[in-house]
Enzyme design. Sequence first.
Site, PDB file in Angstrom:
ATOM      1  N   ARG A 140      -5.405  58.968 -36.802  1.00 17.09           N
ATOM      2  CA  ARG A 140      -5.971  58.640 -35.495  1.00 17.09           C
ATOM      3  C   ARG A 140      -5.051  57.693 -34.737  1.00 17.09           C
ATOM      4  O   ARG A 140      -4.475  56.780 -35.329  1.00 17.09           O
ATOM      5  CB  ARG A 140      -7.349  57.981 -35.679  1.00 17.09           C
ATOM      6  N   LYS A 193     -18.841  54.240 -41.881  1.00 11.08           N
ATOM      7  CA  LYS A 193     -19.973  54.917 -41.210  1.00 11.08           C
ATOM      8  C   LYS A 193     -19.843  56.439 -41.334  1.00 11.08           C
ATOM      9  O   LYS A 193     -20.764  57.119 -41.760  1.00 11.08           O
ATOM     10  CB  LYS A 193     -20.030  54.515 -39.724  1.00 11.08           C
ATOM     11  N   ARG A 241     -23.050  50.241 -28.938  1.00  9.75           N
ATOM     12  CA  ARG A 241     -21.944  49.387 -29.329  1.00  9.75           C
ATOM     13  C   ARG A 241     -21.804  48.203 -28.363  1.00  9.75           C
ATOM     14  O   ARG A 241     -20.837  47.454 -28.425  1.00  9.75           O
ATOM     15  CB  ARG A 241     -20.665  50.206 -29.308  1.00  9.75           C
ATOM     16  N   ARG A 290     -10.075  46.255 -32.218  1.00 12.27           N
ATOM     17  CA  ARG A 290     -11.393  46.911 -32.319  1.00 12.27           C
ATOM     18  C   ARG A 290     -12.375  46.019 -33.078  1.00 12.27           C
ATOM     19  O   ARG A 290     -13.553  45.928 -32.731  1.00 12.27           O
ATOM     20  CB  ARG A 290     -11.260  48.264 -33.038  1.00 12.27           C
ATOM     21  N   ARG A 331      -6.374  55.734 -43.437  1.00 13.58           N
ATOM     22  CA  ARG A 331      -7.286  56.854 -43.153  1.00 13.58           C
ATOM     23  C   ARG A 331      -6.532  58.080 -42.629  1.00 13.58           C
ATOM     24  O   ARG A 331      -5.607  57.977 -41.824  1.00 13.58           O
ATOM     25  CB  ARG A 331      -8.317  56.432 -42.106  1.00 13.58           C
TER      26      ARG A 331
END
Length: 532
Positions: free
Chosen positions: A229, A89, A165, A240, A200
């Site tokens: 993160r 995203k 969400r 998640r 990431r």
Amino acid sequence: MLATSSSSSSSSTAISLHPLTNYNASATPSLNPSSLSFSSSYSYLSPLSFRLHSSKTHLRITPKKGLRVSCSTNEPLKVMISGAPASGKGTQCELIVQKFGLVHISTGDLLRAEVSSGTEIGNKAKEFMNSGRLVPDEIVTAMVTVRLSRQDAKEKGWLLDGYPRSFAQAQSLEELNIRPDIYIVLDVPDEILIDRCVGRRLDPVTGKIYHLKNFPPESEEIKARLVTRADDTEEKVKSRLEIYKQNAAAISSTYSSITNKIDGNRPKEMIFKDIDSLLSQLLKDKTVKSVKPVLQTESRLDQASSNQEKWRGIPTRLNNIPHSREIRNYFYDDVLQATQRAVNDGRTRLKVEINIPELNPEMDVYRIGTLMELVRVIALSFSDDGKRVKVCVQGSMGEGALAGMPLQLAGTRKILEFMDWGNYGAMGTFIKIGSIGAKEVDEEDDMFILVAPQNAVGNCIIDDLRGMTDAAGKRPVILINPRLKDLPGSSGIMQTMGRDKRLEYAASFESCYFFRLLYYAGTQYPIMGAIR
Ligand code: AP5
């Protein structure tokens, strides 16, 4: 104007309720310890601010400053992007913003900014984010609605990333009539997602997203400053992902008609190519829709209001029941514009007559909910302009054995009381519910909306109505789908006494909106056209 439904254009006119700037929001974050009171402002979003109070149970937006209704046709793009964690995203948003200049609103980024600034919201959100859980709806919803209300988002359009969400979040936007033009879902297999998250890295200086393998940093200098993160461990990603799956279906049902699923397991440029063509097409459609009527009605431009210029024909498929949200919104918007124009012109005795199938009590597909929705749109809009609106439904007429109420209105008042009037406190302050009659008129009321006032067999509403309009004086009284013709008395004898006066009084209401479908006599199909 006589128009055939077959010649009409698209039905995508929609009402958008836009939060205005600088309102206060209060909400209950269902958090412990119990009593919270804090505020937040983003350094890069200044002067945005909002307040959250755990002592109240709802998100509230001060009604006077809260919402405004406008037609969506001339608005910039409104885009939602969704997908599992690490579906790409953020990566696609970077590209979309570059090309389309939309305001990127990422709840993940907003929350991370709060966390790194050490604000009270950030401290509360941290525990949820670090464990891979969703931050409470109230906190996120307040953040998003405040951000959407800012001028840049209204002018440039917005790209909402990571919100809604949960079903509750989607409903909050629906209640505020904040709807995107398109809902993009990036579809990526689970096993790939985990690798993407774990690899990431973020550049804290530019905000750019990298991946150790897929998109390595351009230089050693950048590489040295990259951060990981806290929620990007394999274990947290799995949690998640699980939460995403639990919510995805409920959210996409809200946007099913505008959903575009895109294969996100391809090079990012290819994915963007698909998104680019979707958004470019949307932009093109919007431009055509807003330009076409102006060309067609050039000679009347001087007299027509700007809203009238945007009129794009009558929606088709009006015999499809239930009517789609777009069709309902089209008519709510149409009626709203008409009533607003009439009231702004100083007219005070008005009537709206609209008989699309769901609003036509003669048809078995009549829906009280659609009538109530229409009334709600009008009342909320006027209350947003600072008017105190009384929404009135006639009570039982007569006494004892003669007490009665038209069947189609049975339970209406209760529905009005129970229905959702938004979470921003208009009901009870700017909007009140009452009955029909002189004593219903209070000094503080600025205007009155009367829901389908009508004569019933044996009972005539006209006297109560007249008492009410006399008491209202110069304040607007708007009748929605009234039926004020005389009906036979309970004894079967027509009410002849004073009939002329009653009809004269009924005719004293000016028609500010009229819409009627045309059928062959005795049929409800096909629709031959419409008078508007
Ligand atoms: P948020 O930051 O929104 O996290 P997310 O939804 O889990 O999404 P990500 O940011 O992890 O991934 P992404 O899809 O943006 O992928 P990206 O482009 O970075 O939210 C974080 C937390 O905040 C939530 O867990 C929750 O606690 C809270 N929160 C946020 N919103 C909330 C809400 N509305 N309600 C409640 N709580 C909320 O890409 C990922 C990686 O893949 C990158 O390394 C990238 O380089 C790589 N990549 C991207 N595209 C490709 C491609 N095509 N091919 C190969 N690699 C690719």
